[in-house]
Design a protein around this motif. Structure first.
Motif, mmCIF file in Angstrom:
data_model
loop_
_atom_site.group_PDB
_atom_site.id
_atom_site.type_symbol
_atom_site.label_atom_id
_atom_site.label_comp_id
_atom_site.label_asym_id
_atom_site.label_seq_id
_atom_site.Cartn_x
_atom_site.Cartn_y
_atom_site.Cartn_z
ATOM 1 N N LYS A 1 40.648 44.252 31.951
ATOM 2 C CA LYS A 1 39.360 44.592 31.561
ATOM 3 C C LYS A 1 38.977 44.980 30.174
ATOM 4 C CE LYS A 1 35.695 47.475 33.584
ATOM 5 N NZ LYS A 1 35.401 48.294 34.862
ATOM 6 N N ALA A 2 39.647 45.958 29.806
ATOM 7 C CA ALA A 2 39.668 46.443 28.463
ATOM 8 C C ALA A 2 39.632 45.239 27.386
ATOM 9 C CB ALA A 2 40.457 47.528 28.083
ATOM 10 N N ARG B 1 27.498 42.834 29.376
ATOM 11 C CA ARG B 1 28.540 43.869 29.349
ATOM 12 C C ARG B 1 28.680 44.838 30.483
ATOM 13 N NH1 ARG B 1 30.972 48.138 27.029
ATOM 14 N NH2 ARG B 1 32.487 47.941 25.427
ATOM 15 N N ARG B 2 27.580 45.141 31.022
ATOM 16 C CA ARG B 2 27.294 46.215 31.966
ATOM 17 C C ARG B 2 27.779 45.742 33.144
ATOM 18 N NH1 ARG B 2 21.083 47.022 30.253
ATOM 19 N NH2 ARG B 2 21.634 48.315 28.444
ATOM 20 N N GLU C 1 38.922 46.490 37.865
ATOM 21 C CA GLU C 1 39.959 45.942 37.159
ATOM 22 C C GLU C 1 40.653 44.797 38.119
ATOM 23 O OE1 GLU C 1 41.394 47.370 33.869
ATOM 24 O OE2 GLU C 1 42.717 45.223 33.974
ATOM 25 N N LEU D 1 36.579 43.299 27.516
ATOM 26 C CA LEU D 1 35.346 44.202 27.080
ATOM 27 C C LEU D 1 35.285 44.056 25.356
ATOM 28 C CD1 LEU D 1 35.072 47.064 29.334
ATOM 29 C CD2 LEU D 1 33.192 45.597 28.964
ATOM 30 N N SER D 2 36.559 44.324 24.862
ATOM 31 C CA SER D 2 36.862 44.188 23.588
ATOM 32 C C SER D 2 36.674 42.911 23.003
ATOM 33 C CB SER D 2 38.431 44.760 23.172
ATOM 34 O OG SER D 2 38.550 44.548 21.858
ATOM 35 N N LEU E 1 30.346 43.266 33.440
ATOM 36 C CA LEU E 1 31.780 43.432 33.290
ATOM 37 C C LEU E 1 32.202 44.786 33.617
ATOM 38 C CD1 LEU E 1 33.877 41.510 32.210
ATOM 39 C CD2 LEU E 1 33.132 41.663 29.855
ATOM 40 N N GLU E 2 31.603 45.814 32.835
ATOM 41 C CA GLU E 2 32.118 47.082 33.165
ATOM 42 C C GLU E 2 32.068 47.516 34.616
ATOM 43 O OE1 GLU E 2 29.290 49.182 30.526
ATOM 44 O OE2 GLU E 2 30.934 50.302 29.779
ATOM 45 N N ALA E 3 30.985 47.039 35.397
ATOM 46 C CA ALA E 3 30.882 47.315 36.692
ATOM 47 C C ALA E 3 32.021 46.904 37.885
ATOM 48 C CB ALA E 3 29.606 46.875 37.525
ATOM 49 N N LYS F 1 23.725 42.598 26.504
ATOM 50 C CA LYS F 1 23.964 43.982 26.878
ATOM 51 C C LYS F 1 23.883 44.002 28.539
ATOM 52 C CE LYS F 1 21.488 45.921 22.882
ATOM 53 N NZ LYS F 1 20.302 46.313 22.298
ATOM 54 N N ASP G 1 32.716 42.449 22.963
ATOM 55 C CA ASP G 1 32.151 43.176 21.820
ATOM 56 C C ASP G 1 32.593 42.493 20.300
ATOM 57 O OD1 ASP G 1 31.214 45.186 23.545
ATOM 58 O OD2 ASP G 1 32.990 46.586 23.159
#
Lengths: 164, 164
Positions: free
Chosen positions: B88-89, B30-31, B38, B92-93, B33-35, B27, B96
């Motif tokens: 980035k998408a 993942r956060r 791009e 993230l995919s 990566l989100e931060a 978790k 997941d």
């Protein structure tokens, strides 16, 4: 009903293996500390972060005291100031002392302690295992930041995978 | 002699707790990566190191395949190229999807497997537990490097301790 000894039941990781795992990580951290030039250890940082000396002091506030706390239920106050640690030699010596503290208290940690509720440093609630895993992870985390500092300084860090 | 079930014998960490520990670390990754913006995800690095996108691809080459390998004894070839992951998408995919793979195979990993000899990816000798601990540590290590990249970019990383 007779009970079997724990050695007959499958364990994910046994106590000796966990100590080896912890001490293995510490060998890499010690090599990281050794790789820093004295001046950069106390002065270099990136993006407003703490120096590697400051990060090491945080680790020293957690490692020996956690071994002692799990073994005795006595938790020292969390102290990451350690103002006496002003040289690389002093940090290395304190790090070695902490390793000795871990080795000294390890045998006195009961198997049951890992699943018992623990309030580490009188303030962090968890279990024995979650407390210990957290401080090993925290060391891995901050040491990795030290690796980036070393790379930024043009110095090759120790090998992450050589935990022996 | 009767044998007891494993639940009556003290465990350092049980299998459910180890999965929670692993997914908790994921978790935070993942956060992280989100931060990343791009562009910086694929271009920013310090001291000649890999970008966080490249580091993430290494993690993706290890995580799902390790869960599958421990569950089935089938190890995929180590593939960290993953040339299709250019956004980035997409990263993230893929991350997941790897989490789903871990959750899918976890139940099929036997307790005995953690102490058995494993040759991960057909080349890394260890035990089940040492293989799994290594890849979790490796993720913690590279994610921490991502934290430094974020700080250097003026971005606050996620909280390390919020593993839920």
């Amino acid at each position: 009903m007779e009970t079997t000894t724990s050695s007959t039941t499958a364990q994910i990781i046994d106590k000796d293996q966990l100590l080896t795992h912890w001490l293995g990580h510490r060998k890499v951290t010690r090599r990281t500390l050794e790789a820093f030039p004295e001046k950069d250890l106390f002065e270099f940082s990136i993006g407003g972060m703490r120096t590697f000396a400051q990060l090491t002091k945080e680790l020293l506030a957690m490692d020996g005291p956690t071994a002692k706390g799990l073994a005795t239920d006595e938790w020292e106050a969390f102290d990451e100031e350690k103002t006496e640690l002003t040289t690389k030699a002093a940090l290395l010596s304190a790090y070695d002392d902490a390793t000795s503290t871990i080795e000294k208290y390890w045998k006195a940690i009961t198997m049951e302690k890992f699943q018992e509720k623990v309030v580490a440093f009188g303030q962090y609630e968890g279990t024995g295992y979650s407390t210990l895993f957290y401080i090993i992870d925290n060391e891995t985390h901050h040491r990795a930041q030290g690796f980036v500092y070393l790379r930024a300084l043009g110095i090759t860090p120790p090998n992450f995978w050589e935990q022996y």
